[in-house]
Structures are given as C-alpha cells and as structure tokens.
Design an enzyme around this catalytic site. Structure first.
Site, PDB file in Angstrom:
ATOM      1  N   ARG A   1       0.831  -1.201   0.000  1.00 57.34           N
ATOM      2  CA  ARG A   1       0.000   0.000   0.000  1.00 57.34           C
ATOM      3  C   ARG A   1       0.868   1.254   0.000  1.00 57.34           C
ATOM      4  NH1 ARG A   1      -4.495   1.930   4.396  1.00 57.34           N
ATOM      5  NH2 ARG A   1      -2.603   2.424   5.546  1.00 57.34           N
TER       6      ARG A   1
ATOM      7  N   HIS B   1     -13.833  -8.830  -2.293  1.00 56.76           N
ATOM      8  CA  HIS B   1     -12.954  -9.769  -1.564  1.00 56.76           C
ATOM      9  C   HIS B   1     -13.763 -10.714  -0.677  1.00 56.76           C
ATOM     10  CE1 HIS B   1      -9.527  -7.699  -3.147  1.00 56.76           C
ATOM     11  NE2 HIS B   1      -9.823  -6.573  -2.526  1.00 56.76           N
TER      12      HIS B   1
ATOM     13  N   ASP C   1      -8.819  -5.834  -9.838  1.00 47.45           N
ATOM     14  CA  ASP C   1      -8.435  -5.053  -8.662  1.00 47.45           C
ATOM     15  C   ASP C   1      -7.104  -4.324  -8.835  1.00 47.45           C
ATOM     16  OD1 ASP C   1      -8.284  -4.004  -6.126  1.00 47.45           O
ATOM     17  OD2 ASP C   1      -8.060  -5.889  -5.080  1.00 47.45           O
TER      18      ASP C   1
HETATM   19 ZN   LIG Z   1      -9.785  -2.862  -4.412  1.00 47.07          ZN
END
Ligand SMILES: [Zn+2]
Length: 453
Positions: A89, A278, A329
């Site tokens: 991230r 998810h 994604d």
């Molecule tokens: Zn996502």
C-alpha cells in the site's frame, strides 16, 4: 472512437449461449449496438464478419483501480524482504501522489485498452483519487472522475464509476499525506459531489455512476448510512471492500464489537444492488447476511494471491446463493480467464478436492459483473442484449486441440487474455485480429507508466 455501421452481421464458428451450451455456426445480427437476432447451425453469410475460435459474451471487470497498473512488477519484494499488503500500500500511495488529471487520463486509457484486449467490455472503477495533491478540490471537483469516463470511452468500454467515500485512515485515525486526495470531509459533502457527477451522465447509456464505501476502516460508522441512502435513492450500485485482511476484522471487532459485514448490514449497506469486494475472511453469520440481502461478492483471486490475502469462502458463498463476480483489482494481471479458473483452482488447494465450479459456472462469474455494475442486459448472447462479442482463438499453443464439446473448458482453464482476437463492445469492433483501435497498447502503457514511476 470511429463510427460503426448500424446494421452488422457476425458469424461465430462456435459461441456460448446463455444456457452455457456451446453452439456451432452462430449468426449474430446487430443493429445500433444491440443484438437483434441469433440463429445457430447456419452457414456463414457472404456479408458476415467472421469471429474465429470460441465466442463468449463480453466480460465484466467488476473491480478496478486503474492506477494500480503502474505498480505491476514493482512490488514483489518492496522492502528487500517479504513485504505485506501494508508495504504494498505504501508503494501504491507513491504513485497516487503523482497523478494529475492529464496523466491519469493517459494511464487509464491505456489500462482500459489492455482490458479491452482481454475481452472486457465493462469496467467497474472503484475511484477514490478525487482531489488535487494538497487535498483541495479541483475547479471542477469531479475532474478526475470525468477523466476516467473519458478513458473508458476512448478504449471502447462501458464504465461504472463507483465514486468512493473515503474519510479516515483507519478506525479513529485521520487521513494523512496522499490520503488527503481521497477526502471529501463528510458523507454529505461526498454525496453532493457524487450527485454532480451522476447528473452529468444521467442520459449516457455507457456510463453508470455508482457509490462505494472504501471499507469500514475508511468510512466512520456515522457516515455509512448516508452513502447507502444515496445509492438507494438513485437505485445505483453500491460497492465496498470487505474483510480483505484479518487485521480489518480484528480492528472492527475491537472498535464496534461486530464483524465488518454485520456493521455494514446494520447501517443499510447490504442489498441487491450491493457488491462486497474480496469477502475473504468471513464467519458463517456474515455469509448468511450477504445471502439474505442478495448482496453479491466480487472475488479478485490474482490480487488476493499477490497480496497474500488468503483464499475466500467461494464454495460456501455459492452454496448460500450469493452471486459471484470477478475483478482484477490491483491489476497484478488483467486476465479474467485467470481470475475465473482461480476461483476453482484456489478452492481445490484449500479443500484438496476437485470439481467445485464447472467451466460454464466460472465463465458466468466473468460476465455476472455487468448486472452488478448497473448494466443488467449485458453479458449474454441473446436478443436485446448489447452486442458484446469476444472471440477466443482455439489454435494457439495454449488452446490448440480443443474439441467443440469441451471448448468452453479449454478457454476457462487454459486460455489467457492473449488468446482474445476480436472484441465487439456495444457493436463497436474495438479489437480486430488482436489489435486495439488505439494502436500499440503496450507502448501506450509504457509511456504512461514511465512518466509516473
Ligand atoms: Zn480494491
């Protein structure tokens, strides 16, 4: 996008019909972007455009963050060690802080063209990069959203722009640094901006503006219902990341005493227009709530593998009656055949048993996203549907030797995006003989990404 003839005829050597059956010699008549006739077992007409291999309906990528494509190949050992979702991230944020409306248009156009080359005709863009680098709104606060719509149109895709509410850096944590680009300040101000965006596309057949709750981490509990209410009032799709990481579940239980699924349910965010992305770490009660509310689950197997998220309960969700869709994604790869077989193959590894999802059911997960993105007629080869036709070659080294009766399994279990030769999206022939109408998409991607990283 170049104009296209109103009336067209396509001849498919083999095509997958809505029942999942593979039919031979299928003629598809198209008028104004929609299918007006389908006949099977007929010889090709002289004026027909031939689509070779196996023709499947246009695929739906129900979960995309277009800018993550710039990270591909750069995050496998980001710290010189093993890395984690959270170190990934940080790298993702380093790209996010550089993007401008112009550079994002250029990048997203190339990414969506890559999707078209893979047979994708609708993308669900989970969009939260709303504001300028200092967190201030652009003169038009929806500049970034408009850039994404333009990118999809240039690449020949329909887009569901899932305008994402993102207000916090975690439970009781403020947004910091680049995260300020995501921040509207409150759900009410998010709704005002999203309304302006949606209004701009009220009359557009190729654009749906939906809502998204980034996650229960990123939207404080008092702001969940206003986002859900906005989507309900507009009968718009509502998407949300859900239980991708155990850490999110633990933090939610600590803060609110319930699971993220239960929290979303209690604030009206689950329902037949809702999609949970998810849904990897669920308890039985979560699965029952998703099923009872007709919430769908968008699985993203290649990203979940890449980020070491875990293997989700796809069998249990399916058995409970939950609709499953697919998304690429983070775009570790863009290949919905790989996503589709991942649902079955990951389940095999988890259960040490085979045969949970048949090929036709897996292909259905790759097309179910159209409806969950607000395009309910798309994703089927039938009269009245948008003319979305994807030809997958059966003579590549991966697919050669296929038989008509097992061609669908050959495609689902062995083909890759590179086997897509032709894509007709809403009647527009955007990929012909493996070439996108925008030209060399590899070059477009390289130029867009090298300008950013
Ligand atoms: Zn996502």
């Amino acid at each position: 996008m170049r104009p296209y003839p109103a009336r067209q005829t396509f001849h498919c050597d083999l095509a997958v019909l809505p029942s999942g059956r593979v039919a031979g010699g299928v003629t598809v008549e198209v008028d104004g972007g929609s299918i007006i006739g389908i006949t099977e077992g007929a010889p090709a007409r002289s004026h027909a455009q031939r689509l070779p291999g196996l023709v499947v309906p246009g695929l739906a990528n129900a979960h995309s963050h277009a800018f993550h494509r710039a990270l591909r190949g750069r995050t496998q050992a980001p710290t010189g060690g093993r890395g984690s979702f959270w170190t990934w991230r940080e790298l993702m944020y380093s790209v996010a802080e550089r993007l401008t409306p112009d550079s994002y248009l250029t990048l997203a156009r190339a990414v969506y063209a890559e999707m078209a080359l893979a047979g994708i005709t609708t993308v669900g863009e989970f969009h939260y990069l709303h504001h300028d680098t200092d967190g201030r709104a652009y003169d038009d606060p929806n500049t970034m959203g408009h850039a994404l719509v333009q990118a999809a149109r240039d690449a020949g895709l329909r887009i569901a722009l899932l305008d994402t509410c993102y207000l916090a850096g975690g439970f009781d944590q403020p947004l910091e640094g680049v995260q300020r680009r995501f921040d509207d300040g409150s759900a009410q101000r998010w709704a005002e901006r999203a309304t302006d965006l949606a209004t701009a596309y009220d009359d557009a057949a190729d654009v749906v503006v939906g809502a998204a709750i980034h996650s229960v981490r990123a939207v404080p509990v008092d702001h969940l219902a206003p986002v859900a209410d906005w989507a309900a009032a507009r009968a718009a799709p509502l998407h949300m990341h859900l239980s991708e990481q155990r850490a999110e579940n633990d933090a939610c239980r600590e803060r609110h005493g319930v699971t993220p699924t239960r929290l979303l349910h209690d604030h009206g965010a689950l329902g037949p227009r809702s999609s949970a992305v998810h849904a990897t770490h669920l308890v039985a009660d979560d699965i029952a709530r998703l099923a009872d509310t007709a919430t769908s689950v968008c699985l993203c197997p290649t990203t979940e593998r890449d980020l070491a998220d875990g293997i989700g309960p796809s069998i249990e969700l399916r058995n409970a009656g939950v609709d499953l869709t697919l998304g690429s994604d983070s775009h570790a790869v863009i290949d919905l055949f790989e996503e589709a077989r991942g649902v079955e193959l990951d389940s095999r590894l988890a259960t040490q048993a085979r045969g949970h999802f048949a090929g036709a059911a897996l292909l259905a997960t790759a097309t179910a996203g159209h409806a969950r993105l607000g395009f309910p007629a798309a994703g089927r080869l039938e009269v009245g549907a948008p003319a979305d036709l994807v030809a997958v070659r059966l003579d590549s080294v991966r697919t050669s030797g296929a038989l008509p009766e097992t061609a669908l399994d050959t495609v689902v279990f062995a083909a890759t995006a590179a086997d897509v030769t032709d894509v007709v999206a809403g009647g527009r022939h955007v990929v012909e003989a493996g070439r996108h109408v925008l030209g060399d998409v590899g070059l477009l991607l390289r130029n867009a990404i090298h300008a950013l990283v």
